[in-house]
Write an enzyme that holds these catalytic residues in place. Structure first.
Site, mmCIF file in Angstrom:
data_model
loop_
_atom_site.group_PDB
_atom_site.id
_atom_site.type_symbol
_atom_site.label_atom_id
_atom_site.label_comp_id
_atom_site.label_asym_id
_atom_site.label_seq_id
_atom_site.Cartn_x
_atom_site.Cartn_y
_atom_site.Cartn_z
ATOM 1 N N ARG A 144 0.848 -1.181 0.000
ATOM 2 C CA ARG A 144 0.000 0.000 0.000
ATOM 3 C C ARG A 144 0.889 1.238 0.000
ATOM 4 O O ARG A 144 2.051 1.190 0.420
ATOM 5 C CB ARG A 144 -0.905 0.014 1.229
ATOM 6 C CG ARG A 144 -1.880 -1.155 1.316
ATOM 7 C CD ARG A 144 -2.733 -1.040 2.569
ATOM 8 N NE ARG A 144 -3.724 -2.108 2.686
ATOM 9 C CZ ARG A 144 -3.525 -3.249 3.340
ATOM 10 N NH1 ARG A 144 -2.360 -3.460 3.949
ATOM 11 N NH2 ARG A 144 -4.471 -4.168 3.398
ATOM 12 N N LYS A 168 -2.737 -2.323 7.756
ATOM 13 C CA LYS A 168 -3.965 -1.811 8.341
ATOM 14 C C LYS A 168 -4.292 -2.540 9.635
ATOM 15 O O LYS A 168 -4.117 -3.748 9.741
ATOM 16 C CB LYS A 168 -5.131 -1.979 7.360
ATOM 17 C CG LYS A 168 -5.139 -0.967 6.214
ATOM 18 C CD LYS A 168 -6.407 -1.102 5.404
ATOM 19 C CE LYS A 168 -6.506 -0.029 4.343
ATOM 20 N NZ LYS A 168 -7.750 -0.152 3.542
ATOM 21 N N HIS A 233 -2.261 2.547 -5.832
ATOM 22 C CA HIS A 233 -3.187 1.437 -5.646
ATOM 23 C C HIS A 233 -3.396 0.665 -6.945
ATOM 24 O O HIS A 233 -3.623 -0.551 -6.920
ATOM 25 C CB HIS A 233 -4.519 1.943 -5.102
ATOM 26 C CG HIS A 233 -5.156 0.998 -4.133
ATOM 27 N ND1 HIS A 233 -4.561 0.648 -2.938
ATOM 28 C CD2 HIS A 233 -6.316 0.299 -4.177
ATOM 29 C CE1 HIS A 233 -5.331 -0.213 -2.290
ATOM 30 N NE2 HIS A 233 -6.399 -0.437 -3.024
ATOM 31 N N ARG A 236 -0.691 -1.749 -7.106
ATOM 32 C CA ARG A 236 -0.978 -2.854 -6.179
ATOM 33 C C ARG A 236 -1.957 -3.830 -6.831
ATOM 34 O O ARG A 236 -1.807 -5.044 -6.713
ATOM 35 C CB ARG A 236 -1.541 -2.273 -4.882
ATOM 36 C CG ARG A 236 -1.966 -3.290 -3.823
ATOM 37 C CD ARG A 236 -2.286 -2.543 -2.537
ATOM 38 N NE ARG A 236 -3.159 -3.265 -1.634
ATOM 39 C CZ ARG A 236 -2.741 -4.135 -0.715
ATOM 40 N NH1 ARG A 236 -1.447 -4.401 -0.593
ATOM 41 N NH2 ARG A 236 -3.598 -4.742 0.084
ATOM 42 N N TYR A 268 -10.142 -9.847 -7.190
ATOM 43 C CA TYR A 268 -9.161 -9.936 -8.264
ATOM 44 C C TYR A 268 -9.411 -11.125 -9.196
ATOM 45 O O TYR A 268 -8.810 -11.208 -10.258
ATOM 46 C CB TYR A 268 -7.746 -10.055 -7.678
ATOM 47 C CG TYR A 268 -7.312 -8.802 -6.969
ATOM 48 C CD1 TYR A 268 -6.907 -7.689 -7.673
ATOM 49 C CD2 TYR A 268 -7.333 -8.727 -5.581
ATOM 50 C CE1 TYR A 268 -6.524 -6.529 -7.019
ATOM 51 C CE2 TYR A 268 -6.954 -7.574 -4.920
ATOM 52 C CZ TYR A 268 -6.545 -6.480 -5.644
ATOM 53 O OH TYR A 268 -6.182 -5.330 -5.006
#
Length: 312
Positions: A144, A168, A233, A236, A268
């Site tokens: 991230r 996170k 992002h 990522r 994904y």
């Protein structure tokens, strides 16, 4: 009993869940918006909350869903604290939100960015070498933006190709670093300003997420890509997408990305649709080129349904 306020709720999230600063800021914005729309946030009833649907009608469904989720957690906190016995969140609007698919970069587009970054870094100019290291780490490790810019030297061991990441919610994980990324990072570590613990320093701290965003868009433009299509992002997403296309296991990908819930990782799987179609065409009995053609009498030979001669 004093009504627990927004600060009390955020303090709980920080202490018990290890919520990140960005997460806490988002919760605060949602609750302050609700407090503006309600006469009394802590003592609101179901009818009060039902009125938020009209007050927030201009919001996108995803934004409305996020605010409602924040309020549900807030009222759950009030119940746990003993301030309320009832849960008024049943009155909240229930927007139907389809989870957006991530923006994608093809391998060819990422290659164009990598080639451009490598050509610029050939001069050994510090800013160009830093750009190459940032790009390689984003695409090679799926970090991230906050995880990348806040890297400290002690998280980058020299004797192992792994990073120690705190993501996170304070969740820790080990992230492998590709050979290319390790080489680019080593070049940058030799050139980076000394006297700071951050891998990517800026003054007395590290470069910001906004600055990382700007650097990537600038590189995308120089590589001939639409700058608006590129962000930390998005890279990522490219890391995750291309790993899946290469046959990576979804559980492994969940660990690499630091997702607490595999449902987050499953978004994904849509990107592999072309590969799935190719697999069906190549392996399914009805796929192109696998049907038996007409026999000598002009009749199409039927393929048996089961090898043991029994019907399913």
């Amino acid at each position: 009993m004093r009504a627990p306020d927004i600060d009390d709720f955020l303090a709980m999230l920080s202490a018990e869940r290890g919520a990140a600063a960005n997460t806490l800021a988002a919760y605060r914005r949602d609750l302050e918006a609700a407090a503006e729309a309600l006469a009394d946030l802590a003592d609101a009833n179901e009818r009060d909350l039902a009125g938020l649907g009209e007050a927030w009608c201009v919001l996108a469904p995803s934004s409305l869903a996020r605010r409602c989720s924040t309020l549900r957690q807030y009222y759950g906190f009030l119940i746990d604290s003993g301030y309320r016995r009832d849960d008024p969140s049943g009155g909240l609007p229930r927007p139907r939100v389809r989870r957006p698919l991530p923006r994608l970069l093809s391998r060819e587009q990422v290659d164009r960015m990598l080639v451009t970054a490598e050509e610029e870094a050939a001069s050994d100019e510090p800013q160009a070498v830093r750009m190459l290291a940032l790009l390689e780490m984003l695409y090679g490790s799926g970090l991230r933006a906050t995880e990348l810019v806040s890297l400290t030297l002690d998280t980058v061991p020299r004797d192992a190709p792994l990073l120690h990441i705190t993501g996170k919610g304070g969740q820790q994980r080990m992230v492998p670093v590709s050979t290319r990324a390790r080489h680019a990072l080593s070049r940058w570590l030799e050139l980076r300003p000394k006297g700071t613990r951050y891998v990517f320093p800026s003054r007395d701290r590290h470069i910001s997420r906004v600055r990382l965003f700007q650097l990537l868009r600038g590189l995308a433009g120089r590589a001939g890509l639409p700058p608006e299509a590129v962000s930390p992002h998005v890279l990522r997403h490219a890391f995750a997408t291309h790993l899946l296309e290469g046959g990576a296991d979804l559980r492994v990908l969940q660990t690499l990305l630091g997702h607490a819930d595999i449902a987050t990782t499953q978004i994904y799987t849509h990107v592999d649709s072309a590969r799935l179609v190719e697999l069906v065409n190549a392996r399914h009995p009805l796929g192109p080129g696998r049907m038996r053609g007409p026999d000598r009498d002009g009749q199409t030979a039927a393929r048996p349904l089961a090898t043991d001669g029994k019907a399913d």
